[in-house]
Design a protein around this motif. Structure first.
Motif, short mmCIF file in Angstrom:
data_model
loop_
_atom_site.label_atom_id
_atom_site.label_comp_id
_atom_site.label_asym_id
_atom_site.label_seq_id
_atom_site.Cartn_x
_atom_site.Cartn_y
_atom_site.Cartn_z
N ASP A 97 0.87 -1.23 -0.18
CA ASP A 97 0.34 0.21 0.13
C ASP A 97 0.65 1.39 -0.24
O ASP A 97 -0.04 2.23 0.45
N GLY A 98 2.00 1.13 -0.09
CA GLY A 98 3.17 2.25 -0.16
C GLY A 98 4.41 2.05 -0.84
O GLY A 98 5.02 0.51 -0.91
N PRO A 99 5.33 2.54 -0.94
CA PRO A 99 6.92 2.58 -1.05
C PRO A 99 7.63 1.12 -0.12
O PRO A 99 6.89 0.97 0.88
N ALA A 100 7.68 0.13 -0.66
CA ALA A 100 8.51 -0.97 0.03
C ALA A 100 9.43 -1.85 -0.75
O ALA A 100 10.58 -0.91 -1.95
N PRO A 101 9.84 -2.23 -0.50
CA PRO A 101 11.37 -3.09 -0.73
C PRO A 101 10.61 -3.73 -2.14
O PRO A 101 9.67 -3.83 -2.52
N SER A 102 11.72 -3.77 -2.46
CA SER A 102 11.20 -4.68 -4.21
C SER A 102 10.76 -6.58 -4.04
O SER A 102 10.45 -6.49 -2.42
N PRO A 103 9.83 -6.77 -4.90
CA PRO A 103 8.67 -7.66 -4.68
C PRO A 103 10.31 -8.87 -4.28
O PRO A 103 9.71 -9.70 -3.28
N ALA A 104 11.23 -9.17 -5.03
CA ALA A 104 12.23 -10.34 -4.83
C ALA A 104 12.41 -10.79 -3.66
O ALA A 104 12.61 -11.05 -2.27
N GLU A 105 13.05 -8.69 -3.00
CA GLU A 105 12.95 -8.64 -1.11
C GLU A 105 11.98 -9.36 -0.20
O GLU A 105 12.06 -10.17 0.39
N ILE A 106 10.67 -9.01 -0.72
CA ILE A 106 9.49 -9.33 0.00
C ILE A 106 9.75 -10.64 -0.10
O ILE A 106 9.15 -11.73 0.89
N LEU A 107 9.50 -11.45 -1.36
CA LEU A 107 9.75 -12.87 -1.14
C LEU A 107 10.58 -13.41 -0.81
O LEU A 107 9.95 -14.58 0.27
N PHE A 108 11.82 -12.91 -0.53
CA PHE A 108 12.93 -13.99 -0.07
C PHE A 108 12.58 -13.82 1.42
O PHE A 108 12.73 -14.61 2.15
N SER A 109 11.26 -12.73 2.90
CA SER A 109 11.92 -12.52 3.54
C SER A 109 10.31 -13.64 3.76
O SER A 109 10.47 -14.71 4.69
N LEU A 110 9.40 -13.77 2.89
CA LEU A 110 8.83 -15.06 3.28
C LEU A 110 8.97 -16.19 2.80
O LEU A 110 8.49 -16.81 3.64
N GLY A 111 9.76 -16.37 1.98
CA GLY A 111 10.35 -17.63 1.70
C GLY A 111 11.41 -17.82 3.17
O GLY A 111 10.89 -19.40 3.70
N LYS A 112 11.78 -17.37 4.55
CA LYS A 112 12.53 -17.28 5.02
C LYS A 112 11.45 -17.57 6.27
O LYS A 112 11.82 -18.97 6.43
N LYS A 113 10.68 -17.25 6.15
CA LYS A 113 9.30 -17.21 7.12
C LYS A 113 8.56 -18.79 6.91
O LYS A 113 7.70 -18.73 8.50
N ALA A 114 8.30 -19.23 5.37
CA ALA A 114 7.95 -19.54 5.62
C ALA A 114 8.46 -21.02 5.69
O ALA A 114 8.09 -22.22 5.36
N GLY A 115 9.78 -21.15 5.68
CA GLY A 115 10.64 -22.60 5.91
C GLY A 115 11.30 -22.96 4.72
O GLY A 115 11.38 -24.08 4.32
#
Length: 216
Positions: A97-115
């Motif tokens: 909903d506003g300025p955010a990290p790159s989609p790849a960085e967001i998916l990297f964080s999600l990937g770590k969270k999800a194991g």
């Protein structure tokens, strides 16, 4: 799931009866003919590079991607011939909903969270390597790459699916600026066999049976 698994491939992980390379499961991420018709990834304005993610409402769900028409085999079984038709196309998705990290960085964080991603790096840039899970243009897995051969009589349906991972995130910069959003990607790619004469034992198998076997 009832029946036998023909393949099961994940983002950086390969499991199952048929062991294949990741590239064989995900295909190329380049801009070729396979990219045509794929929804474009909307650019996301960038935020600070040293913020922190907080994730919530993490879900994992198996989704049916393709299913064949039923095929009756006699004693001893044999190879299935009916092709699978696509019923769902999984796509990576990142919304903010506003300025955010790159989609790849967001998916990297999600990937770590999800194991899904095993890394001690704080960011994808620091990791110095890549994962298919962080590719916002990761193509959907192809259908009919593996034909399963049952060894007994029955009325069989072959189906394929993926496991989708999704969650809401909140990204906070040191100056207190925050942005919220949602991210989704798929992990495991599997091909499975079910018998119309046997009660399915998973939601995705039941959906495949409803689509191809008809009313129970």
């Amino acid at each position: 799931m009832h029946g036998m698994v023909g393949r099961a491939c994940g983002a950086g992980l390969v499991i199952g009866v048929l062991v294949t390379g990741l590239a064989a499961c995900t295909g190329s991420a380049g801009g070729n003919e396979a990219d045509q018709g794929r929804e474009p990834v909307k650019p996301v304005a960038t935020a600070c590079a040293n913020g922190t993610f907080t994730w919530s409402h993490l879900t994992e769900r198996d989704r049916l991607t393709g299913v064949s028409d039923p095929e009756r085999l006699g004693k001893g079984g044999g190879p299935l011939q009916n092709p699978m038709r696509r019923v769902y196309t999984p796509r990576p998705s990142v919304r903010a909903d506003g300025p955010a990290p790159s989609p790849a960085e967001i998916l990297f964080s999600l990937g770590k969270k999800a194991g899904e991603i095993d890394s001690d790096a704080r960011t994808l840039a620091e990791a110095g390597e890549t994962w298919s899970f962080t590719d916002v243009r990761q193509p959907a897995p192809e259908l009919d790459t593996d034909r399963i051969k049952p060894d007994a009589a029955g009325e069989y349906v072959q189906y394929a699916g993926v496991r989708e991972v999704a969650a809401d995130f909140r990204y906070r910069c040191p100056d207190g600026t925050t942005v919220s959003g949602h991210a989704r990607n798929w992990t495991v790619d599997f091909a499975v066999l079910t018998d119309c004469e046997v009660r399915p034992d998973s939601p995705v198998a039941r959906e495949a049976a409803r689509r191809s076997c008809g009313p129970a």
